[in-house]
Design a protein around this motif. Structure first.
Motif, PDB file in Angstrom:
ATOM      1  N   ARG A   1      -9.576   4.844   5.566  1.00 50.49           N
ATOM      2  CA  ARG A   1      -8.570   4.842   4.510  1.00 50.49           C
ATOM      3  C   ARG A   1      -8.815   5.968   3.513  1.00 50.49           C
ATOM      4  O   ARG A   1      -7.862   6.583   3.002  1.00 50.49           O
ATOM      5  CB  ARG A   1      -8.569   3.478   3.816  1.00 50.49           C
ATOM      6  CG  ARG A   1      -7.848   2.437   4.649  1.00 50.49           C
ATOM      7  CD  ARG A   1      -8.167   1.021   4.285  1.00 50.49           C
ATOM      8  NE  ARG A   1      -7.843   0.683   2.912  1.00 50.49           N
ATOM      9  CZ  ARG A   1      -7.905  -0.571   2.439  1.00 50.49           C
ATOM     10  NH1 ARG A   1      -8.285  -1.559   3.221  1.00 50.49           N
ATOM     11  NH2 ARG A   1      -7.601  -0.819   1.188  1.00 50.49           N
TER      12      ARG A   1
ATOM     13  N   ARG B   1      -0.208   0.230  -4.916  1.00 48.58           N
ATOM     14  CA  ARG B   1      -1.126   0.847  -3.958  1.00 48.58           C
ATOM     15  C   ARG B   1      -2.569   0.398  -4.166  1.00 48.58           C
ATOM     16  O   ARG B   1      -3.324   0.202  -3.208  1.00 48.58           O
ATOM     17  CB  ARG B   1      -1.028   2.368  -4.063  1.00 48.58           C
ATOM     18  CG  ARG B   1      -1.922   3.124  -3.083  1.00 48.58           C
ATOM     19  CD  ARG B   1      -1.692   4.609  -3.208  1.00 48.58           C
ATOM     20  NE  ARG B   1      -0.344   4.957  -2.767  1.00 48.58           N
ATOM     21  CZ  ARG B   1       0.405   5.889  -3.325  1.00 48.58           C
ATOM     22  NH1 ARG B   1      -0.029   6.553  -4.368  1.00 48.58           N
ATOM     23  NH2 ARG B   1       1.603   6.157  -2.847  1.00 48.58           N
ATOM     24  N   SER B   2      -2.961   0.194  -5.421  1.00 50.92           N
ATOM     25  CA  SER B   2      -4.354  -0.146  -5.720  1.00 50.92           C
ATOM     26  C   SER B   2      -4.573  -1.638  -5.956  1.00 50.92           C
ATOM     27  O   SER B   2      -5.656  -2.045  -6.359  1.00 50.92           O
ATOM     28  CB  SER B   2      -4.825   0.644  -6.959  1.00 50.92           C
ATOM     29  OG  SER B   2      -4.775   2.029  -6.721  1.00 50.92           O
TER      30      SER B   2
ATOM     31  N   LEU C   1      -6.181   6.949  -5.098  1.00 50.12           N
ATOM     32  CA  LEU C   1      -7.130   6.175  -4.296  1.00 50.12           C
ATOM     33  C   LEU C   1      -7.157   4.729  -4.758  1.00 50.12           C
ATOM     34  O   LEU C   1      -7.014   4.443  -5.948  1.00 50.12           O
ATOM     35  CB  LEU C   1      -8.547   6.756  -4.418  1.00 50.12           C
ATOM     36  CG  LEU C   1      -8.817   8.158  -3.866  1.00 50.12           C
ATOM     37  CD1 LEU C   1     -10.241   8.573  -4.185  1.00 50.12           C
ATOM     38  CD2 LEU C   1      -8.570   8.208  -2.363  1.00 50.12           C
TER      39      LEU C   1
ATOM     40  N   GLU D   1     -11.990   2.778  -2.262  1.00 47.89           N
ATOM     41  CA  GLU D   1     -12.085   4.159  -1.791  1.00 47.89           C
ATOM     42  C   GLU D   1     -12.585   5.080  -2.915  1.00 47.89           C
ATOM     43  O   GLU D   1     -13.326   6.032  -2.667  1.00 47.89           O
ATOM     44  CB  GLU D   1     -10.726   4.644  -1.277  1.00 47.89           C
ATOM     45  CG  GLU D   1     -10.317   4.069   0.066  1.00 47.89           C
ATOM     46  CD  GLU D   1      -9.961   2.601  -0.019  1.00 47.89           C
ATOM     47  OE1 GLU D   1      -9.208   2.213  -0.940  1.00 47.89           O
ATOM     48  OE2 GLU D   1     -10.443   1.814   0.828  1.00 47.89           O
TER      49      GLU D   1
ATOM     50  N   GLU E   1       3.659   3.146  -4.796  1.00 44.27           N
ATOM     51  CA  GLU E   1       2.726   3.715  -5.771  1.00 44.27           C
ATOM     52  C   GLU E   1       2.261   2.680  -6.797  1.00 44.27           C
ATOM     53  O   GLU E   1       1.101   2.669  -7.201  1.00 44.27           O
ATOM     54  CB  GLU E   1       3.377   4.901  -6.482  1.00 44.27           C
ATOM     55  CG  GLU E   1       2.447   5.611  -7.456  1.00 44.27           C
ATOM     56  CD  GLU E   1       3.094   6.837  -8.073  1.00 44.27           C
ATOM     57  OE1 GLU E   1       2.440   7.475  -8.916  1.00 44.27           O
ATOM     58  OE2 GLU E   1       4.249   7.157  -7.709  1.00 44.27           O
TER      59      GLU E   1
ATOM     60  N   ARG F   1       0.820  -1.211   0.000  1.00 46.71           N
ATOM     61  CA  ARG F   1       0.000   0.000   0.000  1.00 46.71           C
ATOM     62  C   ARG F   1       0.859   1.269   0.000  1.00 46.71           C
ATOM     63  O   ARG F   1       0.428   2.322  -0.454  1.00 46.71           O
ATOM     64  CB  ARG F   1      -0.926   0.008   1.220  1.00 46.71           C
ATOM     65  CG  ARG F   1      -2.052  -1.013   1.123  1.00 46.71           C
ATOM     66  CD  ARG F   1      -3.039  -0.640   0.026  1.00 46.71           C
ATOM     67  NE  ARG F   1      -4.104  -1.637  -0.106  1.00 46.71           N
ATOM     68  CZ  ARG F   1      -4.259  -2.419  -1.160  1.00 46.71           C
ATOM     69  NH1 ARG F   1      -3.414  -2.331  -2.174  1.00 46.71           N
ATOM     70  NH2 ARG F   1      -5.241  -3.276  -1.227  1.00 46.71           N
TER      71      ARG F   1
ATOM     72  N   ALA G   1      -6.227   9.112   2.676  1.00 48.79           N
ATOM     73  CA  ALA G   1      -5.792   9.485   1.326  1.00 48.79           C
ATOM     74  C   ALA G   1      -6.074  10.958   1.036  1.00 48.79           C
ATOM     75  O   ALA G   1      -5.330  11.613   0.297  1.00 48.79           O
ATOM     76  CB  ALA G   1      -6.492   8.604   0.292  1.00 48.79           C
TER      77      ALA G   1
ATOM     78  N   ILE H   1      -4.872  13.012  -6.151  1.00 47.60           N
ATOM     79  CA  ILE H   1      -5.153  12.202  -4.965  1.00 47.60           C
ATOM     80  C   ILE H   1      -5.279  10.744  -5.393  1.00 47.60           C
ATOM     81  O   ILE H   1      -6.274  10.351  -6.008  1.00 47.60           O
ATOM     82  CB  ILE H   1      -6.453  12.653  -4.263  1.00 47.60           C
ATOM     83  CG1 ILE H   1      -6.364  14.130  -3.870  1.00 47.60           C
ATOM     84  CG2 ILE H   1      -6.730  11.782  -3.046  1.00 47.60           C
ATOM     85  CD1 ILE H   1      -7.650  14.685  -3.285  1.00 47.60           C
TER      86      ILE H   1
END
Length: 237
Positions: free
Chosen positions: A206, A75-76, A160, A164, A72, A69, A210, A158
């Motif tokens: 979360r 992260r998703s 996400l 999220e 980069e 997480r 973010a 941003i």
């Protein structure tokens, strides 16, 4: 498109059980016994979903999830945590580490496949509602981008995760309205029978984390005893 799922599980019999059921469900499956091997397998191409055991040799699944997480590139990446720990505090810790869902051992293969399908289904954005704006927040569903736009400042991106993003998209599509956890589960998670209401709280946390670097987290408000809303005029300054 066939989804590729990576199982990180050090017990061969459990990994085999999961792999057989996912293969029968139409998924392409790979297996790794520990996190270092999993990381090497993800170096060239990320899987569609990671099934991650909590207790692993060398590095725990919780620590690995946190590292993914924080990166980069990963992260998703959707993560399903698999563990024998069943206390609520353990579930929250697993979700807080970055997992999108949590399955306890012993588990039903049918339930696990259902949870995998649900997580992958959430990778698809909600119905396109066009560009959205609430306060400084801007969302473009076509480009799947969220930015913070403050006066006299350059727009700030941003990043996400998929859940999220869907949560924020639904809230921004219905500003100023209070949404109960049950309603959010229905609209964002699709009323999936295996998802607990506490999961909503974890993903709200979360989402706020973010949004925090751009000072947008205060636009997500908790309405005690009722649920959550996004507002154009936050009471918190």
């Amino acid at each position: 498109m066939t989804h590729r799922i990576l199982i990180v599980e050090d017990e061969p019999s459990i990994a085999e059980l999961i792999a057989i059921n996912l293969t029968h469900a139409g998924y392409e499956v790979e297996r790794a016994l520990q996190t270092d091997l999993a990381l090497n397998m993800m170096r060239d191409q990320l899987p569609s979903l990671l099934i991650l055991d909590w207790m692993l040799p060398g590095k725990s699944g919780v620590q690995f999830a946190k590292e993914l997480r924080a990166n980069e590139r990963t992260r998703s990446l959707p993560i399903l945590m698999l563990t024998a720990k069943s206390d609520e505090s353990d579930k929250v810790l697993g979700l807080d580490s970055g997992a999108d869902d949590y399955v306890t051992k012993p588990f039903s293969p049918k339930e696990l496949v259902a949870r995998v399908k649900a997580i992958l289904r959430r990778q698809t954005p909600l119905e396109d509602s066009g560009p959205l704006a609430v306060g400084p927040l801007r969302m473009d569903p076509l480009s799947h981008r969220v930015t913070a736009v403050w006066p006299n400042m350059e727009p700030q991106s941003i990043p996400l995760g998929p859940t999220e993003y869907r949560l924020l998209q639904f809230l921004m599509s219905n500003p100023e309205r209070v949404h109960s956890r049950t309603n959010l589960l229905d609209k964002v998670w699709g009323n999936e029978v295996y998802i607990e209401e506490r999961t909503v709280d974890v993903h709200i946390k979360r989402l706020r984390a973010a949004l925090s670097p751009t000072d947008c987290d205060r636009y997500i408000e908790t309405v005690r005893g009722s649920g959550y809303r996004i507002t154009k005029m936050p009471t918190q300054t």
